[in-house]
Design a protein around this motif. Structure first.
Motif, PDB file in Angstrom:
ATOM      1  N   VAL A  73      -2.169 -53.479 -12.468  1.00 25.43           N
ATOM      2  CA  VAL A  73      -1.939 -54.571 -13.417  1.00 25.43           C
ATOM      3  C   VAL A  73      -1.913 -55.874 -12.632  1.00 25.43           C
ATOM      4  N   PHE A  74      -2.930 -56.719 -12.835  1.00 25.00           N
ATOM      5  CA  PHE A  74      -3.018 -58.001 -12.125  1.00 25.00           C
ATOM      6  C   PHE A  74      -2.225 -59.069 -12.860  1.00 25.00           C
ATOM      7  N   SER A  75      -1.438 -59.845 -12.123  1.00 21.81           N
ATOM      8  CA  SER A  75      -0.719 -60.955 -12.765  1.00 21.81           C
ATOM      9  C   SER A  75      -0.448 -62.114 -11.801  1.00 21.81           C
ATOM     10  N   SER A  76      -0.792 -61.943 -10.529  1.00 26.10           N
ATOM     11  CA  SER A  76      -0.406 -62.930  -9.516  1.00 26.10           C
ATOM     12  C   SER A  76      -1.062 -64.290  -9.730  1.00 26.10           C
ATOM     13  N   SER A  77      -0.369 -65.328  -9.288  1.00 25.97           N
ATOM     14  CA  SER A  77      -0.925 -66.680  -9.304  1.00 25.97           C
ATOM     15  C   SER A  77      -2.102 -66.745  -8.343  1.00 25.97           C
ATOM     16  N   PRO A  78      -3.224 -67.381  -8.755  1.00 27.50           N
ATOM     17  CA  PRO A  78      -4.361 -67.522  -7.834  1.00 27.50           C
ATOM     18  C   PRO A  78      -4.024 -68.385  -6.621  1.00 27.50           C
ATOM     19  N   ASP A  79      -2.935 -69.144  -6.705  1.00 28.35           N
ATOM     20  CA  ASP A  79      -2.516 -70.002  -5.584  1.00 28.35           C
ATOM     21  C   ASP A  79      -1.322 -69.426  -4.817  1.00 28.35           C
ATOM     22  N   LEU A  80      -1.047 -68.147  -4.994  1.00 30.64           N
ATOM     23  CA  LEU A  80       0.159 -67.543  -4.418  1.00 30.64           C
ATOM     24  C   LEU A  80       0.317 -67.823  -2.918  1.00 30.64           C
ATOM     25  N   LEU A  81      -0.788 -67.743  -2.176  1.00 27.82           N
ATOM     26  CA  LEU A  81      -0.688 -67.899  -0.716  1.00 27.82           C
ATOM     27  C   LEU A  81      -1.315 -69.210  -0.221  1.00 27.82           C
ATOM     28  N   LYS A  82      -1.395 -70.199  -1.109  1.00 21.12           N
ATOM     29  CA  LYS A  82      -1.962 -71.498  -0.722  1.00 21.12           C
ATOM     30  C   LYS A  82      -1.127 -72.092   0.416  1.00 21.12           C
TER      31      LYS A  82
ATOM     32  N   SER B 101     -10.917 -66.355  -6.570  1.00 23.78           N
ATOM     33  CA  SER B 101      -9.527 -66.179  -6.161  1.00 23.78           C
ATOM     34  C   SER B 101      -9.466 -65.006  -5.196  1.00 23.78           C
ATOM     35  N   TYR B 102      -9.156 -65.296  -3.935  1.00 24.22           N
ATOM     36  CA  TYR B 102      -9.141 -64.246  -2.913  1.00 24.22           C
ATOM     37  C   TYR B 102      -8.004 -64.500  -1.939  1.00 24.22           C
TER      38      TYR B 102
ATOM     39  N   PHE C 294     -10.467 -68.322 -15.941  1.00 21.29           N
ATOM     40  CA  PHE C 294      -9.255 -67.516 -15.743  1.00 21.29           C
ATOM     41  C   PHE C 294      -8.714 -67.576 -14.312  1.00 21.29           C
ATOM     42  N   TYR C 295      -9.522 -68.038 -13.361  1.00 22.43           N
ATOM     43  CA  TYR C 295      -9.114 -68.005 -11.944  1.00 22.43           C
ATOM     44  C   TYR C 295      -8.706 -66.589 -11.539  1.00 22.43           C
ATOM     45  N   ASN C 296      -9.381 -65.613 -12.133  1.00 26.02           N
ATOM     46  CA  ASN C 296      -9.059 -64.207 -11.878  1.00 26.02           C
ATOM     47  C   ASN C 296     -10.366 -63.438 -11.992  1.00 26.02           C
ATOM     48  N   THR C 297     -10.745 -62.743 -10.920  1.00 24.52           N
ATOM     49  CA  THR C 297     -12.069 -62.120 -10.874  1.00 24.52           C
ATOM     50  C   THR C 297     -12.267 -61.098 -11.982  1.00 24.52           C
ATOM     51  N   LEU C 298     -11.221 -60.366 -12.363  1.00 27.40           N
ATOM     52  CA  LEU C 298     -11.351 -59.371 -13.425  1.00 27.40           C
ATOM     53  C   LEU C 298     -11.975 -59.976 -14.680  1.00 27.40           C
ATOM     54  N   PHE C 299     -11.592 -61.213 -15.000  1.00 23.71           N
ATOM     55  CA  PHE C 299     -12.130 -61.882 -16.189  1.00 23.71           C
ATOM     56  C   PHE C 299     -13.370 -62.700 -15.860  1.00 23.71           C
ATOM     57  N   ASP C 300     -13.300 -63.504 -14.795  1.00 22.70           N
ATOM     58  CA  ASP C 300     -14.394 -64.422 -14.500  1.00 22.70           C
ATOM     59  C   ASP C 300     -15.689 -63.691 -14.155  1.00 22.70           C
ATOM     60  N   GLU C 301     -15.574 -62.492 -13.543  1.00 22.20           N
ATOM     61  CA  GLU C 301     -16.803 -61.757 -13.220  1.00 22.20           C
ATOM     62  C   GLU C 301     -17.455 -61.214 -14.490  1.00 22.20           C
ATOM     63  N   ASN C 302     -16.674 -61.088 -15.567  1.00 23.96           N
ATOM     64  CA  ASN C 302     -17.228 -60.605 -16.826  1.00 23.96           C
ATOM     65  C   ASN C 302     -17.696 -61.740 -17.722  1.00 23.96           C
ATOM     66  N   ALA C 303     -17.739 -62.945 -17.138  1.00 23.56           N
ATOM     67  CA  ALA C 303     -18.308 -64.095 -17.828  1.00 23.56           C
ATOM     68  C   ALA C 303     -19.550 -64.568 -17.087  1.00 23.56           C
ATOM     69  N   SER C 304     -19.963 -63.847 -16.042  1.00 26.49           N
ATOM     70  CA  SER C 304     -20.988 -64.401 -15.158  1.00 26.49           C
ATOM     71  C   SER C 304     -21.685 -63.316 -14.340  1.00 26.49           C
ATOM     72  N   ASN C 305     -23.004 -63.484 -14.136  1.00 26.19           N
ATOM     73  CA  ASN C 305     -23.669 -62.666 -13.122  1.00 26.19           C
ATOM     74  C   ASN C 305     -22.879 -62.769 -11.829  1.00 26.19           C
ATOM     75  N   HIS C 306     -22.767 -61.671 -11.114  1.00 27.95           N
ATOM     76  CA  HIS C 306     -22.041 -61.752  -9.847  1.00 27.95           C
ATOM     77  C   HIS C 306     -22.593 -60.777  -8.814  1.00 27.95           C
ATOM     78  N   LEU C 307     -22.178 -60.998  -7.583  1.00 29.67           N
ATOM     79  CA  LEU C 307     -22.509 -60.139  -6.456  1.00 29.67           C
ATOM     80  C   LEU C 307     -21.193 -59.759  -5.786  1.00 29.67           C
ATOM     81  N   ALA C 308     -21.199 -58.710  -4.973  1.00 34.78           N
ATOM     82  CA  ALA C 308     -19.975 -58.371  -4.234  1.00 34.78           C
ATOM     83  C   ALA C 308     -20.284 -58.234  -2.757  1.00 34.78           C
ATOM     84  N   ILE C 309     -19.467 -58.903  -1.971  1.00 37.34           N
ATOM     85  CA  ILE C 309     -19.515 -58.762  -0.516  1.00 37.34           C
ATOM     86  C   ILE C 309     -18.774 -57.470  -0.168  1.00 37.34           C
ATOM     87  N   GLY C 310     -19.393 -56.621   0.676  1.00 43.48           N
ATOM     88  CA  GLY C 310     -18.670 -55.437   1.145  1.00 43.48           C
ATOM     89  C   GLY C 310     -19.252 -54.132   0.644  1.00 43.48           C
ATOM     90  N   SER C 311     -18.379 -53.177   0.383  1.00 40.56           N
ATOM     91  CA  SER C 311     -18.809 -51.795   0.172  1.00 40.56           C
ATOM     92  C   SER C 311     -19.529 -51.588  -1.150  1.00 40.56           C
TER      93      SER C 311
END
Length: 410
Positions: free
Chosen positions: A101-110, A271-272, A333-350
């Protein structure tokens, strides 16, 4: 019962019945922050009512997490608790289902030293690599959902009072996940079928490459010979269906690791690691990321790419029409779960093993031979817009429209 409470109940039921599709006698693991307590308690209730054997809830707290990043010694970020990693693998091997369950602030570790964030991401990635393989080959049922925290809601709706911002974010989540409909479970079945129509078309085409064009973007992505497009529902090792992301509007596959060339520009903030990376571009040569530039968060982005060898390559190619419901909401949304479902996207990594024929049963070596990337990280970033055109290039070199002006061209 008020409208909010009704929708919350439906959302909890969706998470249990469609998200992880909990089975009688199965253990459920929920990873969540304290902000989501009311929702999580409902999920626990719905899970037991559906026949769960045991529900394990792992709580975290954003304030505690931030305090660690501010005050703990540097060495502590090179470690991930071994007992945690062992527990999660043990639960997965015994057939548990997993909800995040995601809920963290996108700026948590700014403002936190990027090195600390990068070291912890690496330590966690290495410790959880076995569990990640379970997830990326569909051995277990898992889903990611979201619930608002105060800080996150205020980031999305900065001009509202704190109370109104949380309520508006809940409403947006209910709408995006179809929890506000009379029969959300049925609505998800229909949605699954719609996405599979696109999947079936793309799989019948067997494109050799995709060519992306948009402002700041000119990118060619080669696809493995035996690639598979997938979307919406997945099926675990025991044959049970589940929905890995709620919401989901994407169909996706894997790139050929060394077959990506050109430059791509981001169209939404990423948001990473508790920070935002914004207005960035990524340049590839023979699959490898050779240059990144960002107006905001460039150091964080560079460290993400340096996570390991595999984080210099892509692991996912996903298509989402610009007219998708989440995109049309005009909410960032500043949250990939939502923003990636509003846009074509790619993923770095596995890469996901289930995106090539027979991949679920392949070893790491076999997956690599088929051109799939392996990494301890997997981070989606958004590249779609109303200005994006994508062509599918066939084996004989002819080009066919896949996207025009940000929407499906077939």
């Amino acid at each position: 019962m008020g409208n909010f409470q009704k929708n919350l109940e439906k959302y909890a039921e969706l998470t249990v019945k469609v998200g992880v599709n909990i089975q009688k006698g199965q253990t459920l693991v929920i990873n969540t922050a304290l902000d989501s307590a009311e929702f999580v308690r409902l999920v626990v209730k719905k899970a037991y009512e559906a026949g769960a054997y045991n529900v394990v809830v792992n709580w975290s707290d954003d304030v505690v997490s931030r305090t660690k990043y501010d005050l703990a010694p540097d060495e502590s970020f090179h470690e991930y608790p071994e007992f945690r990693a062992k527990e999660i693998v043990d639960l997965a091997e015994n057939g548990a289902a997993f909800i995040s369950v995601f809920s963290s602030s996108p700026d948590l570790l700014k403002g936190v030293n990027p090195e600390r964030i990068s070291n912890f991401q690496k330590a966690a990635g290495q410790a959880l690599s076995t569990y990640r393989k379970f997830i990326q080959s569909d051995k277990v049922s898992w889903t990611v959902v979201a619930a608002p925290s105060q800080k996150w809601a205020e980031k999305v709706f900065p001009n509202e009072t704190p109370e109104v911002s949380v309520q508006k974010l809940w409403d947006a989540i209910f709408k995006a996940t179809r929890a506000d409909l009379d029969n959300p479970v049925e609505a998800w079945k229909k949605h699954d079928e719609t996405l599979h129509e696109k999947v079936n078309y793309l799989n019948s085409k067997r494109y050799k490459k995709l060519h992306y064009k948009a402002p700041g973007t000119d990118l060619t992505i080669e696809l493995p010979n035996n690639h598979l497009w997938v979307g919406a529902g997945s099926v675990n090792e025991k044959g049970h269906e589940f929905m890995a992301n709620m919401p989901t509007e994407e169909v996706f596959t894997v790139p050929y690791k060394t077959g990506v060339n050109g430059t791509v520009a981001s169209t939404k903030p990423l948001s990473y690691g508790g920070n935002l990376i914004d207005q960035f571009s990524v340049t590839f040569e023979n699959g490898r990321i050779v240059d990144v530039k960002a107006k905001e968060g460039e150091e964080i982005l560079k460290r993400l790419v340096e996570t390991d060898e595999g984080s210099h390559y892509l692991g996912e190619v996903a298509l989402v029409p610009h007219n998708s419901p989440i995109s049309q909401s005009n909410i960032l949304f500043y949250n990939t779960l939502f923003d990636e479902n509003a846009s074509n996207h790619l993923a770095i990594g596995s890469a996901y093993a289930f995106c090539i024929e027979g991949g679920k049963k392949m070893s790491s070596e076999e997956l690599a031979e088929n051109g799939l990337n392996e990494s301890i990280t997997h981070v989606d970033f958004m590249i779609g817009s109303a200005d994006m055109d994508i062509d599918g290039i066939t084996e004989d070199g002819s080009e066919e429209p896949v996207f025009r002006k940000g929407d499906w061209a077939f």
